[in-house]
Design a protein around this motif. Structure first.
Motif, mmCIF file in Angstrom:
data_model
loop_
_atom_site.group_PDB
_atom_site.id
_atom_site.type_symbol
_atom_site.label_atom_id
_atom_site.label_comp_id
_atom_site.label_asym_id
_atom_site.label_seq_id
_atom_site.Cartn_x
_atom_site.Cartn_y
_atom_site.Cartn_z
ATOM 1 N N ALA A 99 38.703 33.779 -21.376
ATOM 2 C CA ALA A 99 38.558 32.388 -20.922
ATOM 3 C C ALA A 99 38.875 32.237 -19.443
ATOM 4 N N GLY A 100 39.242 33.334 -18.767
ATOM 5 C CA GLY A 100 39.556 33.258 -17.348
ATOM 6 C C GLY A 100 40.882 32.588 -17.073
ATOM 7 N N VAL A 101 41.840 32.738 -17.990
ATOM 8 C CA VAL A 101 43.150 32.098 -17.839
ATOM 9 C C VAL A 101 44.179 33.176 -17.510
ATOM 10 N N ASP A 102 44.996 32.895 -16.502
ATOM 11 C CA ASP A 102 46.062 33.811 -16.106
ATOM 12 C C ASP A 102 47.330 33.439 -16.890
ATOM 13 N N MET A 103 47.717 34.277 -17.872
ATOM 14 C CA MET A 103 48.889 33.990 -18.712
ATOM 15 C C MET A 103 50.043 34.873 -18.276
ATOM 16 N N GLU A 104 51.177 34.262 -17.959
ATOM 17 C CA GLU A 104 52.343 35.009 -17.516
ATOM 18 C C GLU A 104 53.550 34.642 -18.378
ATOM 19 N N LEU A 105 54.458 35.617 -18.572
ATOM 20 C CA LEU A 105 55.664 35.435 -19.383
ATOM 21 C C LEU A 105 56.882 35.791 -18.544
ATOM 22 N N GLU A 106 57.861 34.892 -18.532
ATOM 23 C CA GLU A 106 59.139 35.134 -17.857
ATOM 24 C C GLU A 106 60.234 35.179 -18.921
ATOM 25 N N VAL B 183 54.103 37.635 -29.713
ATOM 26 C CA VAL B 183 53.055 36.652 -30.018
ATOM 27 C C VAL B 183 52.109 36.497 -28.834
ATOM 28 N N ALA B 184 52.646 36.491 -27.615
ATOM 29 C CA ALA B 184 51.793 36.308 -26.427
ATOM 30 C C ALA B 184 50.782 37.436 -26.291
ATOM 31 N N ARG B 185 51.181 38.676 -26.645
ATOM 32 C CA ARG B 185 50.243 39.808 -26.536
ATOM 33 C C ARG B 185 48.991 39.581 -27.385
ATOM 34 N N ARG B 186 49.123 38.895 -28.491
ATOM 35 C CA ARG B 186 47.950 38.658 -29.347
ATOM 36 C C ARG B 186 46.928 37.755 -28.664
ATOM 37 N N HIS B 187 47.388 36.889 -27.745
ATOM 38 C CA HIS B 187 46.480 35.934 -27.104
ATOM 39 C C HIS B 187 45.958 36.419 -25.750
#
Length: 480
Positions: free
Chosen positions: A335-342, A324-328
């Motif tokens: 939007a200049g947002v740094d999205m990280e997944l642990e 799901v995260a890959r879609r966003h």
């Protein structure tokens, strides 16, 4: 279309049949026993009479020195017994003395002791008869020795007596069965009175009157009433939910539809190409917002009904969150947002409707990007194991949620003042409904900065997890 409903007899009829039919069978069996008893009784009665007649014949023959019986005696005997009487007397040497020559012949092995009457059945002129043979010792010059007296009689009166006794018994039993059937029918109607009252109580209910039935019923019917009341309660809840959904949907869709109509009319009314393009862009944005609202309304209805609950195939939670995260990612980058997944250190298998669980994760990420991630901020997704649950925390760097709104934010159509007019207040409500349907929960975790939402789902049993992990190992694409 032909109805497939099976016809079932009424309870009143079934009880009546189950009670009365055994009574009829018992009456028939009793009539059979009575007929058998009547036959035995008439046989004993007529046999005793034949024995008396044999003694009388022997006495009369001795007195008359072998002459025929007088007509008066024969008439009195026939009048007493009903059937014609025949007799034969033979002297000790077998010499015929008097009576009828063609007497019925007993069986060859029939024992004829002296002084004891012996009875047997035979045919006389093709008619069934009952006969008795009596050997008496007579000390008389003409008979001197064992004189044999044989008397026989047709059996029509015996059978008539048996049938008469059977008829009287059958009539009495028939009247008793009729009286019992009437009393049973009356008793069944009285006994089923509470069921009739219950039927009337149920018939009074409609979609606006689903209150519990509180009438007194017998203990045997109490579980049925409890089940009906439970059904009424579920119907009340469902109708209330449906009415609330319809009202809220109508309220939420009214403004977007009106906006689309106004922008479409404005685009049609303008002659300036630049203004028309601007109006069409506004129209497209309103249509997208209406589509989003409609999609969320339907998803909320599915989740609230419980159709987003457990399924038969567990899924690996970290892989689901990553998918799901890959879609966003493109949206976060723009939007200049740094999205990280642990991800979690070990596979976490959760049971639930995969599509609806992905919808919950999607709403959490979308909600964070929309309201909690200004340009240059960071969005953190952490999957971990905690006390037998799979936990996803979504943390943003936005203004956060006031403590007093931590629970209120999960209610339907609730939006904070700073949310603006970009949402419909259903995202977090859908998340909580899906989580609860899967046996989990969704809540706000108090933090100093930003907002952290926690999605908690139960991990499936160890044996199921092992099977699912083995399946993922043999087919890595199954998690994608």
């Amino acid at each position: 279309m032909r109805s497939t409903r099976t016809h079932v007899a009424s309870l009143r009829t079934r009880l009546f049949v189950l009670i009365v039919v055994p009574l009829i069978l018992v009456a028939l069996a009793s009539s059979g026993v009575r007929y058998w008893s009547a036959q035995g009784m008439s046989k004993d009665l007529y046999d005793d009479t034949l024995k008396v007649v044999a003694h009388a014949v022997a006495r009369e023959v001795v007195l008359t020195k072998g002459d025929l019986l007088t007509d008066a005696l024969l008439d009195s005997l026939v009048g007493a017994l009903g059937d014609p009487i025949y007799y034969q007397v033979r002297a000790a040497d077998g010499r015929f003395v008097t009576g009828y020559f063609d007497a019925p012949v007993p069986e060859a092995d029939l024992d004829l002791p002296g002084g004891t009457p012996v009875f047997f059945d035979a045919q006389y002129h093709n008619r069934p008869v009952r006969a008795v043979i009596l050997r008496e010792f007579i000390a008389d010059p003409d008979f001197d020795g064992w004189t044999t007296v044989q008397v026989w009689q047709t059996v029509s009166q015996r059978q008539a007596l048996s049938l008469s006794l059977l008829g009287e018994s059958a009539i009495n039993l028939f009247l008793m069965v009729i009286a019992a059937a009437v009393l049973v029918w009356f008793g069944i109607n009285r006994g089923l009175g509470p069921l009739t009252d219950l039927r009337e109580a149920v018939a009074l209910r409609n979609e606006n009157e689903l209150s519990p039935i509180r009438r007194g019923v017998p203990p045997e019917v109490a579980p049925l009433v409890e089940t009906i009341n439970t059904l009424f309660a579920r119907l009340r809840e469902e109708l209330a939910r449906r009415n609330a959904f319809i009202g809220n949907a109508a309220h939420q869709l009214r403004n977007p539809v009106a906006a689309i109509q106004a922008q479409a009319e404005s685009a049609l009314g303008t002659t300036d190409p630049a203004q028309r393009i601007e109006r069409l862009q506004d129209l497209a944005e309103a249509a997208r917002r209406l589509s989003r609202i409609s999609h969320q309304l339907l998803n909320f209805d599915i989740a609230a009904e419980g159709r987003g609950g457990a399924s038969s195939k567990p899924a690996e939670f970290s892989g689901m969150v990553a998918e799901v995260a890959r879609r966003h990612v493109p949206r976060a980058l723009s939007a200049g947002v740094d999205m990280e997944l642990e991800p979690a250190a070990e596979p976490l298998m959760v049971a639930g409707n995969g599509v609806m669980l992905q919808e919950a994760i999607d709403n959490l990420i979308d909600n964070a990007l929309k309201y909690g991630c200004p340009k240059g901020s960071r969005l953190s997704l952490v999957v971990r194991s905690d006390d037998g649950d799979a936990v996803l925390t979504v943390s943003d760097s936005g203004p956060g949620v006031p403590p007093h709104a931590h629970e209120m934010i999960f209610d339907r159509f609730v939006r904070l003042a700073e949310d603006g007019d970009n949402g419909c207040g259903l995202g977090l409500s859908i998340v909580r409904a899906i989580a609860q349907a899967a046996g989990g929960s969704a809540s706000i975790v108090p933090t100093q900065n930003g907002c952290t939402v926690e999605l908690r789902l139960p991990v499936v049993a160890a044996e199921k997890s092992t099977e699912s992990i083995a399946a993922l190992a043999s087919n890595p694409q199954a998690a994608e």
